[in-house]
Write a protein that holds these residues in place. Sequence first.
Motif, PDB file in Angstrom:
ATOM      1  N   GLN A  97       0.833  -1.212   0.000  1.00  0.00           N
ATOM      2  CA  GLN A  97       0.000   0.000   0.000  1.00  0.00           C
ATOM      3  C   GLN A  97       0.862   1.254   0.000  1.00  0.00           C
ATOM      4  O   GLN A  97       0.565   2.225  -0.691  1.00  0.00           O
ATOM      5  N   SER A  98       1.953   1.229   0.802  1.00  0.00           N
ATOM      6  CA  SER A  98       2.833   2.400   0.824  1.00  0.00           C
ATOM      7  C   SER A  98       3.498   2.610  -0.537  1.00  0.00           C
ATOM      8  O   SER A  98       3.592   3.740  -1.036  1.00  0.00           O
ATOM      9  N   LYS A  99       3.967   1.484  -1.136  1.00  0.00           N
ATOM     10  CA  LYS A  99       4.585   1.614  -2.462  1.00  0.00           C
ATOM     11  C   LYS A  99       3.572   2.096  -3.510  1.00  0.00           C
ATOM     12  O   LYS A  99       3.884   2.948  -4.350  1.00  0.00           O
ATOM     13  N   SER A 100       2.357   1.514  -3.479  1.00  0.00           N
ATOM     14  CA  SER A 100       1.336   1.944  -4.448  1.00  0.00           C
ATOM     15  C   SER A 100       0.967   3.404  -4.247  1.00  0.00           C
ATOM     16  O   SER A 100       0.730   4.149  -5.212  1.00  0.00           O
ATOM     17  N   LYS A 101       0.947   3.845  -2.963  1.00  0.00           N
ATOM     18  CA  LYS A 101       0.672   5.254  -2.700  1.00  0.00           C
ATOM     19  C   LYS A 101       1.770   6.143  -3.269  1.00  0.00           C
ATOM     20  O   LYS A 101       1.509   7.184  -3.885  1.00  0.00           O
ATOM     21  N   GLY A 102       3.034   5.700  -3.105  1.00  0.00           N
ATOM     22  CA  GLY A 102       4.127   6.477  -3.677  1.00  0.00           C
ATOM     23  C   GLY A 102       4.060   6.524  -5.193  1.00  0.00           C
ATOM     24  O   GLY A 102       4.265   7.580  -5.822  1.00  0.00           O
ATOM     25  N   HIS A 103       3.785   5.346  -5.796  1.00  0.00           N
ATOM     26  CA  HIS A 103       3.642   5.330  -7.263  1.00  0.00           C
ATOM     27  C   HIS A 103       2.486   6.202  -7.716  1.00  0.00           C
ATOM     28  O   HIS A 103       2.572   6.887  -8.747  1.00  0.00           O
ATOM     29  N   ARG A 104       1.400   6.179  -6.942  1.00  0.00           N
ATOM     30  CA  ARG A 104       0.242   6.991  -7.311  1.00  0.00           C
ATOM     31  C   ARG A 104       0.580   8.470  -7.260  1.00  0.00           C
ATOM     32  O   ARG A 104       0.200   9.250  -8.151  1.00  0.00           O
ATOM     33  N   GLU A 105       1.310   8.878  -6.203  1.00  0.00           N
ATOM     34  CA  GLU A 105       1.712  10.283  -6.113  1.00  0.00           C
ATOM     35  C   GLU A 105       2.666  10.657  -7.252  1.00  0.00           C
ATOM     36  O   GLU A 105       2.556  11.738  -7.849  1.00  0.00           O
ATOM     37  N   THR A 106       3.598   9.725  -7.573  1.00  0.00           N
ATOM     38  CA  THR A 106       4.541  10.003  -8.678  1.00  0.00           C
ATOM     39  C   THR A 106       3.811  10.149 -10.003  1.00  0.00           C
ATOM     40  O   THR A 106       4.080  11.071 -10.801  1.00  0.00           O
ATOM     41  N   LEU A 107       2.878   9.227 -10.231  1.00  0.00           N
ATOM     42  CA  LEU A 107       2.111   9.301 -11.478  1.00  0.00           C
ATOM     43  C   LEU A 107       1.263  10.565 -11.541  1.00  0.00           C
ATOM     44  O   LEU A 107       1.138  11.195 -12.610  1.00  0.00           O
ATOM     45  N   SER A 108       0.666  10.948 -10.414  1.00  0.00           N
ATOM     46  CA  SER A 108      -0.139  12.179 -10.414  1.00  0.00           C
ATOM     47  C   SER A 108       0.726  13.394 -10.719  1.00  0.00           C
ATOM     48  O   SER A 108       0.323  14.286 -11.486  1.00  0.00           O
ATOM     49  N   LEU A 109       1.955  13.419 -10.137  1.00  0.00           N
ATOM     50  CA  LEU A 109       2.848  14.542 -10.437  1.00  0.00           C
ATOM     51  C   LEU A 109       3.250  14.552 -11.916  1.00  0.00           C
ATOM     52  O   LEU A 109       3.291  15.618 -12.562  1.00  0.00           O
ATOM     53  N   GLU A 110       3.558  13.365 -12.428  1.00  0.00           N
ATOM     54  CA  GLU A 110       3.926  13.292 -13.848  1.00  0.00           C
ATOM     55  C   GLU A 110       2.764  13.732 -14.743  1.00  0.00           C
ATOM     56  O   GLU A 110       2.955  14.465 -15.722  1.00  0.00           O
ATOM     57  N   LYS A 159       0.319  15.726 -13.913  1.00  0.00           N
ATOM     58  CA  LYS A 159       0.141  17.177 -13.790  1.00  0.00           C
ATOM     59  C   LYS A 159       1.162  17.925 -14.630  1.00  0.00           C
ATOM     60  O   LYS A 159       0.834  18.897 -15.316  1.00  0.00           O
ATOM     61  N   ALA A 160       2.427  17.469 -14.585  1.00  0.00           N
ATOM     62  CA  ALA A 160       3.463  18.147 -15.373  1.00  0.00           C
ATOM     63  C   ALA A 160       3.170  18.025 -16.871  1.00  0.00           C
ATOM     64  O   ALA A 160       3.302  18.998 -17.630  1.00  0.00           O
ATOM     65  N   SER A 161       2.775  16.809 -17.291  1.00  0.00           N
ATOM     66  CA  SER A 161       2.470  16.622 -18.717  1.00  0.00           C
ATOM     67  C   SER A 161       1.266  17.456 -19.138  1.00  0.00           C
ATOM     68  O   SER A 161       1.249  18.063 -20.218  1.00  0.00           O
ATOM     69  N   ASP A 190      -1.036  22.080 -21.756  1.00  0.00           N
ATOM     70  CA  ASP A 190      -1.787  23.337 -21.710  1.00  0.00           C
ATOM     71  C   ASP A 190      -0.988  24.477 -22.324  1.00  0.00           C
ATOM     72  O   ASP A 190      -1.527  25.294 -23.090  1.00  0.00           O
ATOM     73  N   SER A 191       0.307  24.533 -21.993  1.00  0.00           N
ATOM     74  CA  SER A 191       1.140  25.594 -22.570  1.00  0.00           C
ATOM     75  C   SER A 191       1.237  25.453 -24.091  1.00  0.00           C
ATOM     76  O   SER A 191       1.136  26.441 -24.835  1.00  0.00           O
ATOM     77  N   LYS A 192       1.416  24.196 -24.539  1.00  0.00           N
ATOM     78  CA  LYS A 192       1.474  23.985 -25.990  1.00  0.00           C
ATOM     79  C   LYS A 192       0.152  24.335 -26.653  1.00  0.00           C
ATOM     80  O   LYS A 192       0.120  24.954 -27.735  1.00  0.00           O
ATOM     81  N   LEU A 193      -0.952  23.940 -26.027  1.00  0.00           N
ATOM     82  CA  LEU A 193      -2.266  24.266 -26.597  1.00  0.00           C
ATOM     83  C   LEU A 193      -2.497  25.769 -26.614  1.00  0.00           C
ATOM     84  O   LEU A 193      -3.127  26.296 -27.550  1.00  0.00           O
ATOM     85  N   ASP A 194      -2.014  26.471 -25.588  1.00  0.00           N
ATOM     86  CA  ASP A 194      -2.137  27.938 -25.604  1.00  0.00           C
ATOM     87  C   ASP A 194      -1.366  28.525 -26.788  1.00  0.00           C
ATOM     88  O   ASP A 194      -1.858  29.440 -27.471  1.00  0.00           O
TER      89      ASP A 194
END
Length: 463
Positions: free
Chosen positions: A280-293, A295-297, A302-306
């Motif tokens: 669960q801790s590892k999946s939570k970390g992966h989930r946070e990493t994926l969410s950050l990735e 968001k960055a993407s 969004d910048s490219k679309l602008d």
Amino acid sequence: MASLLKDPLFETSGMAPAPNRTYCYLTITKSEVIWRWWKISLRAVDRLAGPGEVKLSHQEMLEDKQLQGEITTVFGQDVLDHAKTLCQGHFNYLEHLSDALLLHILGFLELEDVGQLLRTSRQFWKLCQSEEYWENAVQQRCSTLPDEVVALARDIGWRRIFFTNKIQLQLLIHRHRVKLQEALEEEERELQTATSETSPEDKSSSPKPEKSSISPSEQRSSNTLSLDSDNSFSGSYTDLSLSSDDGPKGSLENFFKDLEEVQLAQSNKAEIKSEDGDFQSKSKGHRETLSLEFKASFQSLDSKLDGVEASIKEHGVRVRSLEENADSFEQCLTYVEDKCRTLQQDNHSLREKVADLEGRSRRQNIRIVGLPENIEGPRPTAFFSQRLAEVFDENVLPTPPEIDRAHRTAGAKPALGAKLRPVILRLHRFQVKDLIICSLVKSLSLLHSHQRWGRGNRPWDNH
């Protein structure tokens, strides 16, 4: 191909236009034309009139103008033209082909050709819009069709399946699957409600459950082991010394064995819990990493679309300016074309006027060829006036004619033996010029002092 033709080739019926209320029926077979009518009227004279019939051959129908006029009055000019075409032997064999054969032929055509073909007749419009044609089109372009696609096509139609892309098709299949599942659940609920609403008599008639054949003493003598919620061991061992044949020693060994098994199960469960916590801790970390990735993407997207949106707006402004410039250039070009057309018309009219003026200015001119150079002297008008009076008799020129101008054509003076320049004379009066020309036409050879103007001895050679 003649075997495809079926009798009748054409038939139609209708009522004549008002005030004539006559029912008419036209049939064209392979050999004859049948025309039937029944006149309906309130007049006493026509009450007893029965139906009539006329049978003519194809050739007789083409020659019968009266029948053609009646067909035109009742059915129109299009029906008459079609009837004449059939009587002349021009048959449309495509109309007599079966639908299966026509669908097979349509399978070899492109979609653009099919779009043009369905506008030709009502029969081809029905065939091109039919589910059989679009089913064949889908099967030709797909090697295999899943059952879900076939079931979906029966609901929404093969034509919509043909013009749907893969993503939309997957979405439609998912919706169709959900709809079927909801329908099945609805049917199950209806069955449950139907069974729950059965009468009490049916419930009383249902068999009662059988009693257990195990005696209470046998149930009490069973040994049980269980793990409670706190992972504690609870067991009831009753009558250890009585129920075991090995005595107290064998019962204690069994007890310790069961205790070891329970402890092993507890340790395994603890390990599983620890592993679950790590997972669960590892999946939570992966989930946070994926969410950050993500968001960055998304931010980069969004910048490219602008940027793309800004460039599209800029291109839109440029396109609008280009369209405005093109409209202004088109207006200017139209104005210039109108001006050029007007100038062209004016130029044509002016050229005609110049040609007319030039022709009018030459109407009083006479051109004399073959005269030696400098024969006219310093006063060419007086010389040629006197010579013309001497050449022509008094009936043509009673007095020397009045000459406005007399000169040779432009150009350098020719050398000895070269071609002589002609002389141009402009007479003052057009009538005198006409008299001279008419006299020359009547007499092709003119003499002066019994000598010819031309070759030989000339009267001006001595001048």
